[in-house]
Each structure stands twice: as structure tokens, then as C-alpha cells.
Design a protein around this motif. Structure first.
Motif, short mmCIF file in Angstrom:
data_model
loop_
_atom_site.label_atom_id
_atom_site.label_comp_id
_atom_site.label_asym_id
_atom_site.label_seq_id
_atom_site.Cartn_x
_atom_site.Cartn_y
_atom_site.Cartn_z
N PHE A 190 0.83 -1.21 0.00
CA PHE A 190 0.00 0.00 0.00
C PHE A 190 0.86 1.26 0.00
CE2 PHE A 190 -2.34 3.42 2.02
CZ PHE A 190 -3.57 3.36 1.39
N LEU A 191 1.87 1.31 0.85
CA LEU A 191 2.71 2.51 0.94
C LEU A 191 3.54 2.72 -0.33
CD1 LEU A 191 3.92 2.28 4.65
CD2 LEU A 191 2.22 3.83 3.69
N LEU A 194 1.08 4.05 -2.83
CA LEU A 194 0.61 5.38 -2.45
C LEU A 194 1.63 6.44 -2.86
CD1 LEU A 194 -1.55 7.07 -1.01
CD2 LEU A 194 -0.27 6.73 1.12
N LYS A 195 2.91 6.10 -2.74
CA LYS A 195 3.96 7.02 -3.19
C LYS A 195 3.78 7.34 -4.67
CE LYS A 195 8.94 7.02 -4.10
NZ LYS A 195 10.19 6.24 -4.00
N GLY A 217 0.90 6.96 -6.37
CA GLY A 217 -0.38 7.63 -6.52
C GLY A 217 -0.31 9.11 -6.24
N ALA A 263 -4.78 -3.51 -2.32
CA ALA A 263 -4.01 -2.44 -1.71
C ALA A 263 -3.30 -1.59 -2.77
CB ALA A 263 -2.98 -3.02 -0.74
N ALA A 281 -4.32 2.38 -3.27
CA ALA A 281 -3.27 3.37 -3.00
C ALA A 281 -2.91 4.17 -4.24
CB ALA A 281 -2.04 2.66 -2.45
N LEU A 302 -6.56 6.32 -5.18
CA LEU A 302 -7.26 7.18 -4.23
C LEU A 302 -6.87 8.66 -4.32
CD1 LEU A 302 -9.34 7.26 -1.95
CD2 LEU A 302 -7.48 6.80 -0.34
#
Length: 405
Positions: free
Chosen positions: A21-22, A25-26, A28, A92, A96, A99
Motif C-alpha cells: 500500500f505505501l 501510495l507514493k 499515486g 491495496a 493506494a 485514491l
């Protein structure tokens, strides 16, 4: 400690869901530039830096994602999450990566009605120009990669002319079929790439289940979409259909979304292109534009409309991916598959070229000055690698200056 780090970063080794996820997310939050750029970001992050998979496996999965209908870069991220963390890892990765841009598009929906009329008009004009520049940039980049010879260039031109002549959403699907057939005949010189094993946590016995779910969803969407209203059900049907039938992802979804939202009277062409232009300024997947379009279409419940549109447009591509990943490595290098895929990719370039002519240029260019500015901006992106976010800013400044001059 050093050996443990090497094991965790080795190709095929599992990762925890929070780690996946992290990592996504970076991207994203920072992956600007559209689907072609996203592939580069993912390659650098997961092949070079984290060593989650090797080069041949990355190329194999990328080839499948480019071949299937749906958002290629999001499908690639979903595949990486699936290989590293199973189904939870895939979810995930998707959440991520998607979103941040979805939330930004919702913010655009909330802010647009509160802007002054002149400011809103200038903003929309600027975002339309962004669409012209970015689609031109994407078209040129795709043409270089996917139509490098005369046979594939001819396939692309024929596909574009067919769509422009008919202005039919179904013609897009027919051109893809035409591309596959033409590729079998005229692209026999295209050689397969090296293959590698794809690590998965589920077997081929699940492939028919996911394919059946995809087909049930498509059949339902086609049935409900015949006379759909912009309710949650109608939005789900329209956006599922767009996600299920678009080959090439990214900018190529533009004509299908236009058919689903503008041709049906749900949105005006101005609103549609404003949202599309805004999507160029966002990091993450281009398909997050669905959040804006769904929210604008469902006036009574905009947040629900946007959420339904996002889930519906991504779902078919992921179902197809799950259905084909287990068997892809077995057939990807078969000559007939390689030749058909070369023709399909060429036809995709033609689909995007037709979308660039109309509605992107017909709606986005209001004057000769607009055309000259768009050419300069496109040259800046192509020749000087100016980031997309700077192009967005330049287009907004130009449109504001033109509005008050």
C-alpha cells in the motif's frame, strides 16, 4: 540483516499488504504524466529499486496489460500487487494508486460551481487546451512505439478513418477486431519477446470463473445501458461498458466515455473536456476521470455517482486480468498471438487519433492562437521533456490571459 533485505527484495518474494500500500501510495501521489509515464515509474520503483520482479517478468506482464481492454498502468500495478501479496496485495495496490487522484477529482467537482463565471470559463478553456496537448503527446508517443513500420501505420490510418467516418462507439470495437485480423496477415515480421515465469498464488482453474464474471457484467451493462438514466445503476452500466471495451487504456478511453456521457445528454461537451483536462493535472491513473464524470452526471448524489463510476470502470479490466494471467505465459510468445497483438496495438493508435481530431481538437481549439500555443506546448513536452504539471499551469495562464485581453 543484509541477507534479510536481499531476500525481501528478491523477485517473487512476498511483501506485506501495508508495504504494498505505501509503495503504491507514493506513486499515486507523485506519478504524473499519464499511462506511458506510469510504466516508467513502476519499472524504476519495482524492478530497479525494490527488485520485486525481474525485467523479463515485468515485460511479460506489461505486454498482457497492453493487450487486454482496460487501464494498462492500473492493471500493471494490480498485477504487481497480486504477485507480491495475493488478492489483498492487489486491492491495496489499486486503492493506494487510485485514491489520491479520485479525491482530487472530487475536489474539482466541489470547487467548479463556486468559481466566478469568467474564471470558470477561463479554467475550462485552459483545461481543454491541456487535453489537446497531452493527447497529442500521448498519440505521438504511442505511434512511435506501436506503428514503427508501414503495415502498422496503414492499419492505424484505416482505423482512424473508419471511426471518423461513422462516429460510432461500436466501430471502435470493430477496428480492434480488424486490427487483430490485419496483424495476422501483415505483421508476421514482428518477433516475440523473451518470456519469463509469472509468480501467482492462484491456478488456471479460476480463470473461467473470472471470465464468466466479466461476461456477465458486460452483458448486463449492455442490456441496462440501452436507455439508461444517470442513476447509480445507469452510471455503473455505462462505465463498466467503457472499461470493458477500451483497448489501450489512458487517453483511448476518451471516445467511449464521450459516447457514454455526452452523446446520452448526461454532460455537456464543455464539462466533459474540462474534467478530462483536469485529469491531466492529477497524479495516478487517467481512469480516475470517472470520479468527475460520475459525480457531474449524478446531480442528486454526486459522491455516490463518482464512486460507482470509478469502481465500474476499473472492475472489468481487473476481472479480465485475473482470467488471463495464469495462461498468458503459455501463449504470449506464440507467433499468431504476437502478430495479432501487433495489429491490435496499431488499431489502438488509430482510435486515439480519431479521438484527438474530435472531440479534443474541435472542442479545445477556439482560434489560430490556441492552435499555435498547443503546438508550442507539445514541442516543449516532446523535445524538452517539460513535465505535464508545468504544461497544465502554462495552459491555465494562457487561457486566463486570453480571457481578459
Amino acid at each position: 540483516m543484509s541477507d534479510q533485505r536481499v531476500f525481501e527484495g528478491a523477485p517473487g518474494a512476498p511483501s506485506s499488504v501495508p508495504e504494498i500500500f505505501l509503495a503504491f501510495l507514493k506513486l499515486g501521489l507523485s506519478a504524473f504524466g499519464g499511462p506511458i509515464a506510469h510504466v516508467g515509474y513502476m519499472h524504476n520503483e519495482f524492478v530497479v529499486r525494490r527488485r520485486w520482479l525481474d525485467e523479463p517478468t515485468f515485460a511479460q506482464v506489461l505486454a498482457l496489460c497492453q493487450f487486454l481492454p482496460g487501464p494498462a498502468s492500473s492493471q500493471l500495478g494490480f498485477s504487481l500487487g497480486l504477485m507480491r501479496g495475493g488478492s489483498l496485495g492487489a486491492i491495496a495496490a489499486f486503492v493506494a494508486f487510485t485514491l489520491p487522484s479520485v479525491l482530487l477529482m472530487f475536489g474539482m467537482v466541489a470547487a467548479l460551481p463556486h468559481l466566478d463565471t469568467a474564471v470558470a470559463a477561463a479554467l475550462i478553456h485552459g483545461l481543454k487546451l491541456v487535453a489537446v496537448v497531452v493527447v497529442a503527446h500521448g498519440l505521438i508517443g504511442m505511434a512511435r512505439q506501436l506503428t514503427p513500420d508501414i503495415p502498422r501505420a496503414v492499419i492505424a490510418v484505416c482505423a482512424a478513418l473508419a471511426i471518423l467516418a461513422t462516429q460510432s462507439a461500436w466501430m471502435q470495437l470493430l477496428t480492434i477486431v480488424f486490427g487483430a485480423m490485419a496483424g495476422r496477415v501483415f505483421c508476421r515480421h514482428v518477433a516475440p519477446k523473451a518470456s519469463s515465469a509469472i509468480p501467482l498464488r492462484f491456478g488456471a482453474r479460476w480463470a473461467p470463473v473470472f471470465m464468466l464474471l466479466y461476461l456477465i457484467g458486460l452483458g448486463t451493462a449492455l442490456y441496462l445501458g440501452r436507455h439508461a438514466l444517470p442513476t447509480s445503476t445507469g452510471i455503473a452500466a455505462a462505465f463498466y461498458q467503457a472499461g470493458a471495451l477500451v483497448f489501450g487504456g489512458g487517453h483511448v478511453v476518451l471516445p467511449l466515455l464521450q459516447s457514454a456521457t455526452v452523446d446520452t445528454g448526461w454532460l455537456t461537451p464543455q464539462t466533459f473536456l474540462a474534467g478530462y483536462g483536469a485529469a491531466q493535472a492529477m497524479p495516478g491513473p487517467m481512469f480516475s476521470l470517472a470520479a468527475f464524470l460520475g459525480a457531474e452526471a449524478n446531480v442528486g448524489q454526486p459522491w455516490l455517482g463518482g464512486l460507482v463510476a470509478v469502481l465500474a470502470i476499473f472492475l472489468p479490466g481487473f476481472l479480465l486480468l485475473m482470467a488471463t494471467l495464469p495462461v498468458w505465459a503459455r501463449v504470449a510468445n506464440h507467433p499468431r498471438a504476437v502478430h495479432a497483438m501487433a495489429g491490435i496495438n496499431a488499431a489502438v493508435v488509430g482510435v486515439l487519433a480519431a479521438a484527438f481530431v474530435t472531440p479534443v481538437c474541435t472542442q479545445g481549439l477556439h482560434s489560430l492562437w490556441d492552435g499555435m500555443f498547443a503546438v508550442i506546448a507539445c514541442v516543449a513536452m516532446l523535445g524538452y521533456r517539460v513535465p505535464a504539471i508545468w504544461i497544465v499551469g502554462a495552459c491555465l495562464v494562457y487561457a486566463s490571459a486570453a480571457a481578459w485581453s
